[in-house]
Scaffold this active site. Sequence first.
Site, PDB file in Angstrom:
ATOM      1  N   THR A  17       0.859  -1.226   0.068  1.00  0.00           N
ATOM      2  CA  THR A  17      -0.165   0.037  -0.110  1.00  0.00           C
ATOM      3  C   THR A  17       0.860   1.182  -0.046  1.00  0.00           C
ATOM      4  O   THR A  17       0.548   2.257  -0.526  1.00  0.00           O
ATOM      5  CB  THR A  17      -0.999  -0.059   1.251  1.00  0.00           C
ATOM      6  OG1 THR A  17      -1.538  -1.285   1.322  1.00  0.00           O
ATOM      7  CG2 THR A  17      -2.030   1.059   1.263  1.00  0.00           C
TER       8      THR A  17
ATOM      9  N   ASP B 195       2.081   5.022   6.819  1.00  0.00           N
ATOM     10  CA  ASP B 195       2.218   3.477   6.572  1.00  0.00           C
ATOM     11  C   ASP B 195       1.116   2.636   6.648  1.00  0.00           C
ATOM     12  O   ASP B 195       0.102   3.128   7.213  1.00  0.00           O
ATOM     13  CB  ASP B 195       3.109   3.150   7.811  1.00  0.00           C
ATOM     14  CG  ASP B 195       4.150   1.934   7.543  1.00  0.00           C
ATOM     15  OD1 ASP B 195       3.983   1.360   6.628  1.00  0.00           O
ATOM     16  OD2 ASP B 195       4.856   1.547   8.361  1.00  0.00           O
TER      17      ASP B 195
ATOM     18  N   GLY C 235       4.357  -7.673   8.625  1.00  0.00           N
ATOM     19  CA  GLY C 235       4.338  -8.618   7.613  1.00  0.00           C
ATOM     20  C   GLY C 235       5.274  -8.610   6.614  1.00  0.00           C
ATOM     21  O   GLY C 235       5.839  -9.504   6.008  1.00  0.00           O
TER      22      GLY C 235
ATOM     23  N   GLU D 201      10.100   0.597  11.360  1.00  0.00           N
ATOM     24  CA  GLU D 201       8.645   1.277  11.373  1.00  0.00           C
ATOM     25  C   GLU D 201       8.185   1.836  12.534  1.00  0.00           C
ATOM     26  O   GLU D 201       7.961   3.066  12.553  1.00  0.00           O
ATOM     27  CB  GLU D 201       7.632   0.297  10.754  1.00  0.00           C
ATOM     28  CG  GLU D 201       7.762  -0.219   9.362  1.00  0.00           C
ATOM     29  CD  GLU D 201       6.616  -1.278   8.912  1.00  0.00           C
ATOM     30  OE1 GLU D 201       6.509  -1.426   7.746  1.00  0.00           O
ATOM     31  OE2 GLU D 201       6.198  -1.840   9.961  1.00  0.00           O
TER      32      GLU D 201
END
Length: 219
Positions: free
Chosen positions: A31, A81, A96, A103
């Site tokens: 994404t 994110d 994942g 992050e």
Amino acid sequence: MTQDELKQLVARAAVDEVVEGEILGVGTGSTVDFFIDALKASGKSIPACVSSSVRSTKKLEALGYRVLDLNEVESIGVYVDGADEINADFAMIKGGGGALTREKIVASAARRFVCIADASKKVDVLGAFALPVEVIPMALGVVARALRALGGDPRERDFTTDNGNRILDVHGLRITDPKALEDQINAIPGVVTVGLFARRGADVLLLGTPQGVVRTARG
């Protein structure tokens, strides 16, 4: 709409959350890849980015963006994110793609965390998606035993993180108190970090649905 179409829809919406002239935090995943493309197409002026993975850094640089090390940056305006799961309190499972530690670090430095996800990622209770835990390699056995004691089924992923560590994906958890479990797992010796983002959850959720993008903000 396909899942990729939903991701593209929400990625385009996320560009509206970006503040021109501010350092932008960029996460990792499919994404986010769509978001980077949408950002470039928008023409918005971004002085530099801080990236959470080698993958995102390469994509950003290929499109002409300047990518800084976090140590060079005093503040990040917005961090964009995705999530593997997100609940009503904006707590998330992430990792994942294997970039959970970076992050989490970049998210901690941002004033606002914008989560972009398709509707399948919204859940009532976290845990159907296996919970990633980044682990120092010598501690895999120790950490796995501790995770089993918590009721999980840890399985080593065939993957090495950008930090040179390994990941245990913990199956079989029903996470009703994400903050408490985040603290508990992070306290296990050998754990770098767990992919629970509850202490620093999202501030804004952009959820891609067949009816369009639904925007909700915490508080």
